[in-house]
Design a protein around this motif. Structure first.
Motif, PDB file in Angstrom:
ATOM      1  N   ARG A 264       0.830  -1.206   0.000  1.00 61.60           N
ATOM      2  CA  ARG A 264       0.000   0.000   0.000  1.00 61.60           C
ATOM      3  C   ARG A 264       0.863   1.254   0.000  1.00 61.60           C
ATOM      4  O   ARG A 264       0.545   2.246  -0.676  1.00 61.60           O
ATOM      5  CB  ARG A 264      -0.951  -0.020   1.192  1.00 61.60           C
ATOM      6  N   GLU A 265       1.971   1.247   0.731  1.00 63.29           N
ATOM      7  CA  GLU A 265       2.863   2.405   0.734  1.00 63.29           C
ATOM      8  C   GLU A 265       3.478   2.626  -0.641  1.00 63.29           C
ATOM      9  O   GLU A 265       3.617   3.769  -1.081  1.00 63.29           O
ATOM     10  CB  GLU A 265       3.954   2.219   1.800  1.00 63.29           C
ATOM     11  N   LEU A 266       3.837   1.547  -1.322  1.00 58.68           N
ATOM     12  CA  LEU A 266       4.342   1.679  -2.689  1.00 58.68           C
ATOM     13  C   LEU A 266       3.280   2.272  -3.604  1.00 58.68           C
ATOM     14  O   LEU A 266       3.582   3.096  -4.471  1.00 58.68           O
ATOM     15  CB  LEU A 266       4.778   0.311  -3.221  1.00 58.68           C
ATOM     16  N   GLU A 267       2.047   1.872  -3.392  1.00 63.86           N
ATOM     17  CA  GLU A 267       0.938   2.397  -4.187  1.00 63.86           C
ATOM     18  C   GLU A 267       0.786   3.896  -3.965  1.00 63.86           C
ATOM     19  O   GLU A 267       0.618   4.672  -4.913  1.00 63.86           O
ATOM     20  CB  GLU A 267      -0.348   1.659  -3.803  1.00 63.86           C
ATOM     21  N   VAL A 268       0.866   4.311  -2.709  1.00 67.05           N
ATOM     22  CA  VAL A 268       0.773   5.733  -2.386  1.00 67.05           C
ATOM     23  C   VAL A 268       1.951   6.489  -2.986  1.00 67.05           C
ATOM     24  O   VAL A 268       1.779   7.585  -3.542  1.00 67.05           O
ATOM     25  CB  VAL A 268       0.719   5.935  -0.857  1.00 67.05           C
ATOM     26  N   LEU A 269       3.150   5.920  -2.907  1.00 66.93           N
ATOM     27  CA  LEU A 269       4.333   6.578  -3.459  1.00 66.93           C
ATOM     28  C   LEU A 269       4.185   6.787  -4.960  1.00 66.93           C
ATOM     29  O   LEU A 269       4.542   7.849  -5.489  1.00 66.93           O
ATOM     30  CB  LEU A 269       5.583   5.755  -3.156  1.00 66.93           C
ATOM     31  N   ARG A 270       3.659   5.802  -5.655  1.00 70.58           N
ATOM     32  CA  ARG A 270       3.470   5.933  -7.105  1.00 70.58           C
ATOM     33  C   ARG A 270       2.463   7.044  -7.417  1.00 70.58           C
ATOM     34  O   ARG A 270       2.629   7.777  -8.393  1.00 70.58           O
ATOM     35  CB  ARG A 270       3.009   4.605  -7.694  1.00 70.58           C
ATOM     36  N   LEU A 271       1.442   7.168  -6.602  1.00 72.06           N
ATOM     37  CA  LEU A 271       0.451   8.227  -6.826  1.00 72.06           C
ATOM     38  C   LEU A 271       1.037   9.605  -6.517  1.00 72.06           C
ATOM     39  O   LEU A 271       0.731  10.585  -7.197  1.00 72.06           O
ATOM     40  CB  LEU A 271      -0.795   7.966  -5.970  1.00 72.06           C
ATOM     41  N   ILE A 272       1.894   9.679  -5.512  1.00 67.40           N
ATOM     42  CA  ILE A 272       2.596  10.935  -5.232  1.00 67.40           C
ATOM     43  C   ILE A 272       3.428  11.329  -6.440  1.00 67.40           C
ATOM     44  O   ILE A 272       3.443  12.486  -6.873  1.00 67.40           O
ATOM     45  CB  ILE A 272       3.493  10.797  -3.983  1.00 67.40           C
ATOM     46  N   ALA A 273       4.141  10.354  -7.002  1.00 68.81           N
ATOM     47  CA  ALA A 273       5.009  10.616  -8.151  1.00 68.81           C
ATOM     48  C   ALA A 273       4.212  11.020  -9.379  1.00 68.81           C
ATOM     49  O   ALA A 273       4.731  11.706 -10.265  1.00 68.81           O
ATOM     50  CB  ALA A 273       5.851   9.384  -8.456  1.00 68.81           C
ATOM     51  N   ASP A 274       2.954  10.613  -9.424  1.00 69.26           N
ATOM     52  CA  ASP A 274       2.087  11.006 -10.528  1.00 69.26           C
ATOM     53  C   ASP A 274       1.533  12.409 -10.336  1.00 69.26           C
ATOM     54  O   ASP A 274       0.775  12.909 -11.164  1.00 69.26           O
ATOM     55  CB  ASP A 274       0.942  10.001 -10.668  1.00 69.26           C
ATOM     56  N   GLY A 275       1.921  13.048  -9.221  1.00 68.47           N
ATOM     57  CA  GLY A 275       1.481  14.410  -8.979  1.00 68.47           C
ATOM     58  C   GLY A 275       0.143  14.520  -8.287  1.00 68.47           C
ATOM     59  O   GLY A 275      -0.460  15.588  -8.270  1.00 68.47           O
ATOM     60  N   ARG A 276      -0.324  13.433  -7.676  1.00 67.96           N
ATOM     61  CA  ARG A 276      -1.627  13.464  -7.004  1.00 67.96           C
ATOM     62  C   ARG A 276      -1.518  14.152  -5.650  1.00 67.96           C
ATOM     63  O   ARG A 276      -0.557  13.948  -4.905  1.00 67.96           O
ATOM     64  CB  ARG A 276      -2.172  12.050  -6.802  1.00 67.96           C
ATOM     65  N   SER A 277      -2.522  14.935  -5.329  1.00 65.65           N
ATOM     66  CA  SER A 277      -2.606  15.545  -4.007  1.00 65.65           C
ATOM     67  C   SER A 277      -3.116  14.513  -3.013  1.00 65.65           C
ATOM     68  O   SER A 277      -3.575  13.426  -3.395  1.00 65.65           O
ATOM     69  CB  SER A 277      -3.563  16.739  -4.039  1.00 65.65           C
ATOM     70  N   ASN A 278      -3.062  14.833  -1.718  1.00 65.98           N
ATOM     71  CA  ASN A 278      -3.561  13.899  -0.712  1.00 65.98           C
ATOM     72  C   ASN A 278      -5.028  13.573  -0.920  1.00 65.98           C
ATOM     73  O   ASN A 278      -5.454  12.423  -0.773  1.00 65.98           O
ATOM     74  CB  ASN A 278      -3.357  14.476   0.690  1.00 65.98           C
ATOM     75  N   SER A 279      -5.814  14.585  -1.258  1.00 63.28           N
ATOM     76  CA  SER A 279      -7.244  14.343  -1.463  1.00 63.28           C
ATOM     77  C   SER A 279      -7.482  13.455  -2.682  1.00 63.28           C
ATOM     78  O   SER A 279      -8.380  12.592  -2.676  1.00 63.28           O
ATOM     79  CB  SER A 279      -7.993  15.671  -1.615  1.00 63.28           C
ATOM     80  N   GLU A 280      -6.687  13.631  -3.727  1.00 63.21           N
ATOM     81  CA  GLU A 280      -6.825  12.791  -4.921  1.00 63.21           C
ATOM     82  C   GLU A 280      -6.405  11.352  -4.625  1.00 63.21           C
ATOM     83  O   GLU A 280      -7.033  10.400  -5.104  1.00 63.21           O
ATOM     84  CB  GLU A 280      -5.995  13.370  -6.063  1.00 63.21           C
ATOM     85  N   ILE A 281      -5.341  11.196  -3.848  1.00 62.56           N
ATOM     86  CA  ILE A 281      -4.906   9.850  -3.465  1.00 62.56           C
ATOM     87  C   ILE A 281      -5.987   9.175  -2.628  1.00 62.56           C
ATOM     88  O   ILE A 281      -6.303   7.992  -2.811  1.00 62.56           O
ATOM     89  CB  ILE A 281      -3.576   9.906  -2.692  1.00 62.56           C
ATOM     90  N   ALA A 282      -6.565   9.943  -1.700  1.00 59.05           N
ATOM     91  CA  ALA A 282      -7.620   9.397  -0.848  1.00 59.05           C
ATOM     92  C   ALA A 282      -8.801   8.918  -1.684  1.00 59.05           C
ATOM     93  O   ALA A 282      -9.358   7.839  -1.439  1.00 59.05           O
ATOM     94  CB  ALA A 282      -8.072  10.451   0.162  1.00 59.05           C
ATOM     95  N   ALA A 283      -9.191   9.708  -2.675  1.00 57.05           N
ATOM     96  CA  ALA A 283     -10.324   9.329  -3.529  1.00 57.05           C
ATOM     97  C   ALA A 283      -9.992   8.096  -4.361  1.00 57.05           C
ATOM     98  O   ALA A 283     -10.838   7.207  -4.539  1.00 57.05           O
ATOM     99  CB  ALA A 283     -10.702  10.495  -4.429  1.00 57.05           C
ATOM    100  N   THR A 284      -8.761   8.023  -4.855  1.00 60.58           N
ATOM    101  CA  THR A 284      -8.357   6.886  -5.686  1.00 60.58           C
ATOM    102  C   THR A 284      -8.340   5.586  -4.893  1.00 60.58           C
ATOM    103  O   THR A 284      -8.791   4.539  -5.378  1.00 60.58           O
ATOM    104  CB  THR A 284      -6.961   7.135  -6.282  1.00 60.58           C
ATOM    105  N   LEU A 285      -7.829   5.656  -3.666  1.00 57.67           N
ATOM    106  CA  LEU A 285      -7.679   4.448  -2.847  1.00 57.67           C
ATOM    107  C   LEU A 285      -8.859   4.210  -1.911  1.00 57.67           C
ATOM    108  O   LEU A 285      -8.879   3.223  -1.170  1.00 57.67           O
ATOM    109  CB  LEU A 285      -6.391   4.541  -2.028  1.00 57.67           C
ATOM    110  N   VAL A 286      -9.815   5.148  -1.930  1.00 58.56           N
ATOM    111  CA  VAL A 286     -11.013   5.076  -1.073  1.00 58.56           C
ATOM    112  C   VAL A 286     -10.602   4.978   0.400  1.00 58.56           C
ATOM    113  O   VAL A 286     -10.992   4.059   1.130  1.00 58.56           O
ATOM    114  CB  VAL A 286     -11.918   3.882  -1.467  1.00 58.56           C
ATOM    115  N   ILE A 287      -9.768   5.904   0.803  1.00 52.64           N
ATOM    116  CA  ILE A 287      -9.369   6.043   2.196  1.00 52.64           C
ATOM    117  C   ILE A 287      -9.463   7.521   2.565  1.00 52.64           C
ATOM    118  O   ILE A 287      -9.681   8.372   1.708  1.00 52.64           O
ATOM    119  CB  ILE A 287      -7.934   5.514   2.444  1.00 52.64           C
TER     120      ILE A 287
END
Length: 219
Positions: A161-184
């Motif tokens: 899950r941390e790797l997944e979050v890291l990849r989304l950070i690298a894609d330029g996603r904000s925290n809110s966008e990451i939360a929506a993508t991962l449903v957390i």
């Protein structure tokens, strides 16, 4: 009242230096403590002027902004200075190197004054300034060039899950966008981000993006 944020403006174009200084000095919480036209001057002035943030151009004579950033904010530099790099689209190949050198963020030179002021305050607070749309366009474009061929042993410290979050950070996603993508929740994302930075020994989200591209975690 808190002391104003001390800013050193470094750009080889006098008109841009003056414009930045005028905008910054008009703010009650910001103060321009110096101006210079090349990176070497910034490196020499910083110990004397003690700026909180250096607004740094990239392409300059004598010493470019990337090497100046490395000398001011690179690994092992003490005391380090926070650097906010400003660039134009035709210099975008240098952005990755500037971030890798230790910059806390970057802005485009045609950004409105409000973004410049926000950027200075953000970097001064210890946070990173990495606009998602700029991340995707500038850093992502050079992913194939900056990715090494070696292994990535540090990645083993991260959970899936941390790797997944890291990849989304690298894609330029904000925290809110990451939360929506991962449903957390956004709070859970913040926790993951903190763990990722701690496990990999990274300073901020900027370094996380550089790490991800450098180690081939994104395509």
């Amino acid at each position: 009242m808190n002391a104003p944020i001390r800013v050193l403006v470094c750009d080889d174009q006098a008109l841009i230096r003056t414009g930045f200084a005028t905008i910054i000095d008009a703010q009650p919480d910001l103060e321009v403590v110096g101006e210079c036209g090349d990176g070497l001057a910034a490196v020499e002035l910083a110990p004397r002027l003690r700026p909180d943030v250096v607004v740094m151009d990239v392409r300059m004579p004598v010493l470019d902004g990337i090497e100046a950033t490395r000398r001011l904010a690179g690994a092992g530099v003490e005391p380090s200075v926070k650097v906010l790099v400003v660039t134009t689209f035709n210099l975008d190949e240098y952005v990755y190197e500037a971030l890798r050198a230790g910059a806390s963020g970057f802005l485009l030179k045609d950004a409105p004054p409000a973004q410049l002021l926000h950027g200075i305050r953000t970097v001064a607070s210890g946070a990173a300034l990495l606009a998602p749309e700029v991340t995707r366009q500038l850093v992502g474009r050079y992913a194939s060039r900056i990715r090494p061929t070696g292994g990535t042993p540090d990645d083993a410290a991260l959970t899936p899950r941390e790797l997944e979050v890291l990849r989304l950070i690298a894609d330029g996603r904000s925290n809110s966008e990451i939360a929506a993508t991962l449903v957390i929740s956004p709070e859970t994302v913040k926790t993951y981000v903190s763990r990722i930075l701690a496990k990999l020994g990274l300073r901020d989200r900027v370094q996380a993006v550089v790490y991800a591209y450098r180690n081939g975690l994104v395509t």
